[in-house]
Design an enzyme around this catalytic site. Structure first.
Site, PDB file in Angstrom:
ATOM      1  N   GLY A 180       2.782   1.446   3.218  1.00  0.00           N
ATOM      2  CA  GLY A 180       3.689   0.301   3.269  1.00  0.00           C
ATOM      3  C   GLY A 180       4.889   0.453   2.352  1.00  0.00           C
ATOM      4  O   GLY A 180       6.022   0.137   2.736  1.00  0.00           O
ATOM      5  N   ASN A 233     -11.446  -2.191   8.949  1.00  0.00           N
ATOM      6  CA  ASN A 233     -10.074  -2.522   9.346  1.00  0.00           C
ATOM      7  C   ASN A 233      -9.965  -3.400  10.584  1.00  0.00           C
ATOM      8  O   ASN A 233      -8.936  -4.048  10.789  1.00  0.00           O
ATOM      9  CB  ASN A 233      -9.268  -1.230   9.538  1.00  0.00           C
ATOM     10  CG  ASN A 233      -8.948  -0.561   8.205  1.00  0.00           C
ATOM     11  OD1 ASN A 233      -9.069  -1.187   7.152  1.00  0.00           O
ATOM     12  ND2 ASN A 233      -8.561   0.692   8.239  1.00  0.00           N
ATOM     13  N   GLY A 254       0.815  -1.213   0.000  1.00  0.00           N
ATOM     14  CA  GLY A 254       0.000   0.000   0.000  1.00  0.00           C
ATOM     15  C   GLY A 254       0.846   1.259   0.000  1.00  0.00           C
ATOM     16  O   GLY A 254       2.078   1.201   0.000  1.00  0.00           O
ATOM     17  N   HIS A 313      -5.087   9.151  18.672  1.00  0.00           N
ATOM     18  CA  HIS A 313      -4.565   9.377  17.314  1.00  0.00           C
ATOM     19  C   HIS A 313      -5.688   9.673  16.325  1.00  0.00           C
ATOM     20  O   HIS A 313      -5.678   9.209  15.195  1.00  0.00           O
ATOM     21  CB  HIS A 313      -3.749   8.159  16.861  1.00  0.00           C
ATOM     22  CG  HIS A 313      -3.097   8.318  15.511  1.00  0.00           C
ATOM     23  ND1 HIS A 313      -2.246   9.366  15.217  1.00  0.00           N
ATOM     24  CD2 HIS A 313      -3.175   7.578  14.382  1.00  0.00           C
ATOM     25  CE1 HIS A 313      -1.833   9.245  13.968  1.00  0.00           C
ATOM     26  NE2 HIS A 313      -2.387   8.173  13.435  1.00  0.00           N
ATOM     27  N   ARG A 371       4.127  16.147  12.361  1.00  0.00           N
ATOM     28  CA  ARG A 371       3.310  17.255  11.857  1.00  0.00           C
ATOM     29  C   ARG A 371       3.435  18.464  12.774  1.00  0.00           C
ATOM     30  O   ARG A 371       3.586  19.599  12.311  1.00  0.00           O
ATOM     31  CB  ARG A 371       1.844  16.828  11.774  1.00  0.00           C
ATOM     32  CG  ARG A 371       1.522  15.951  10.584  1.00  0.00           C
ATOM     33  CD  ARG A 371       0.125  15.378  10.689  1.00  0.00           C
ATOM     34  NE  ARG A 371      -0.293  14.772   9.430  1.00  0.00           N
ATOM     35  CZ  ARG A 371      -1.277  13.882   9.326  1.00  0.00           C
ATOM     36  NH1 ARG A 371      -1.935  13.480  10.412  1.00  0.00           N
ATOM     37  NH2 ARG A 371      -1.612  13.387   8.149  1.00  0.00           N
ATOM     38  N   ILE A 413      -0.249   0.881  12.870  1.00  0.00           N
ATOM     39  CA  ILE A 413      -0.468   2.105  12.103  1.00  0.00           C
ATOM     40  C   ILE A 413      -1.915   2.163  11.617  1.00  0.00           C
ATOM     41  O   ILE A 413      -2.487   3.235  11.442  1.00  0.00           O
ATOM     42  CB  ILE A 413       0.496   2.145  10.889  1.00  0.00           C
ATOM     43  CG1 ILE A 413       1.952   2.129  11.375  1.00  0.00           C
ATOM     44  CG2 ILE A 413       0.225   3.340   9.984  1.00  0.00           C
ATOM     45  CD1 ILE A 413       2.948   1.672  10.330  1.00  0.00           C
TER      46      ILE A 413
END
Length: 310
Positions: A13, A94, A10, A177, A153, A117
């Site tokens: 990834g 997910n 991905g 998160h 960030r 993640i």
């Protein structure tokens, strides 16, 4: 040192795998797993980069082989966010993916350090923990939600706002998160000060930075490159810890008698994963209110993950 990336084909990834191929210590093994048929090709592509890191690709039926003897497992697998979706919308898709992969880790490398993640991290980390608990192999020191993207960030945005060298900027970020559960502690940033107005503007920008990327990519993806960089940075912290270095980083981990069952804290890393959960220190009045206001949301996210495994 063997590092396995689950979901290596991905966007996150591939970026992560590239950075690990160029950044892991000489002699390391990089094991790439994905259900997508392109993953052997990703491994071949990376193998042409001249570093002393061995790369192998594993398809859908080779999860156990990919994980065998892994020291660190990183999981970016799953569906990315699209415009109009929030991280919670991803949970139904997910959660099942994470459960299956966690079961593979339990079977093949139960002592590995596991960095998650896959969003929503607030809920997927509890799923992994519950899989380990059911198998009787749970060690809270070895399971991490990777929140490093919020940290990098924050560093980038603070440096931009204040016109300072980004290499000198360190921003603690605690909580969860997603959305308001992300709590940058701007009051603790050394060498710069912020007006109340700057804090009130910068905090939500950090919290909503993922949406900024999703919208800017106009349906063409989510934050893959910055997330790959963040995960690689955290992985290198884990590697240094395993090698005996004294490393402090931020991660979403299980905490006893804390603000919630899982909470992002500064942690001291070492050969066993989390060697010590450190205090996040004094909060400003703004940060205290923000923390108290978001705890209900965070606890609900955690409960969703735990309940999925019930």
């Amino acid at each position: 040192m063997k590092v396995a990336v689950l979901g290596a084909a991905g966007g996150i990834g591939q970026a992560l795998s590239l950075l690990l191929k160029t950044g892991l210590p000489a002699g390391s093994e990089l094991s790439l797993y994905d259900v997508a048929p392109v993953v052997p090709g990703v491994a071949v592509d990376l193998s042409h980069i001249p570093t002393a890191v061995k790369v192998a690709g594993f398809g859908a039926d080779a999860l156990n082989e990919a994980l065998k003897d892994a020291d660190i497992v990183l999981i970016p697998a799953g569906m990315p966010r699209k415009p109009g979706m929030d991280r919670a919308d991803l949970f139904n898709v997910n959660a099942g993916i994470i459960k299956t992969l966690a079961e593979g880790i339990v079977a093949s490398c139960p002592k590995a350090l596991v960095g998650i993640i896959t969003n929503p991290v607030n809920g997927t980390v509890p799923i992994v923990a519950e899989v380990f608990k059911k198998a009787g192999t749970y060690d809270a020191k070895r399971v991490f939600g990777i929140t490093t993207l919020d940290v990098i960030r924050s560093e980038a945005f603070v440096a931009e706002l204040k016109g300072v060298d980004v290499a000198t900027v360190k921003v603690p970020v605690i909580g969860g998160h997603s959305g308001t559960t992300i709590l940058p502690l701007l009051s603790q940033v050394e060498g710069v000060s912020f007006t109340d107005e700057e804090v009130a503007a910068l905090t939500p920008r950090i919290q909503n930075a993922g949406t900024e990327v999703v919208n800017a990519k106009a349906g063409g993806g989510s934050a893959t490159l910055s997330m790959g960089a963040a995960a690689a940075r955290f992985c290198m912290s884990l590697v240094k810890g395993l090698q005996g270095e004294d490393v402090v980083d931020y991660a979403y981990v299980a905490v006893e008698n804390g603000d919630a069952e899982y909470f992002a804290h500064p942690v001291r890393l070492g050969k066993n994963g989390v060697e010590e959960i450190l205090s996040y220190g004094e909060l400003s009045a703004f940060e205290t209110k923000a923390k108290n206001d978001m705890l209900e949301t965070l606890k609900k996210d955690i409960k969703e993950g735990v309940d999925f495994m019930a």
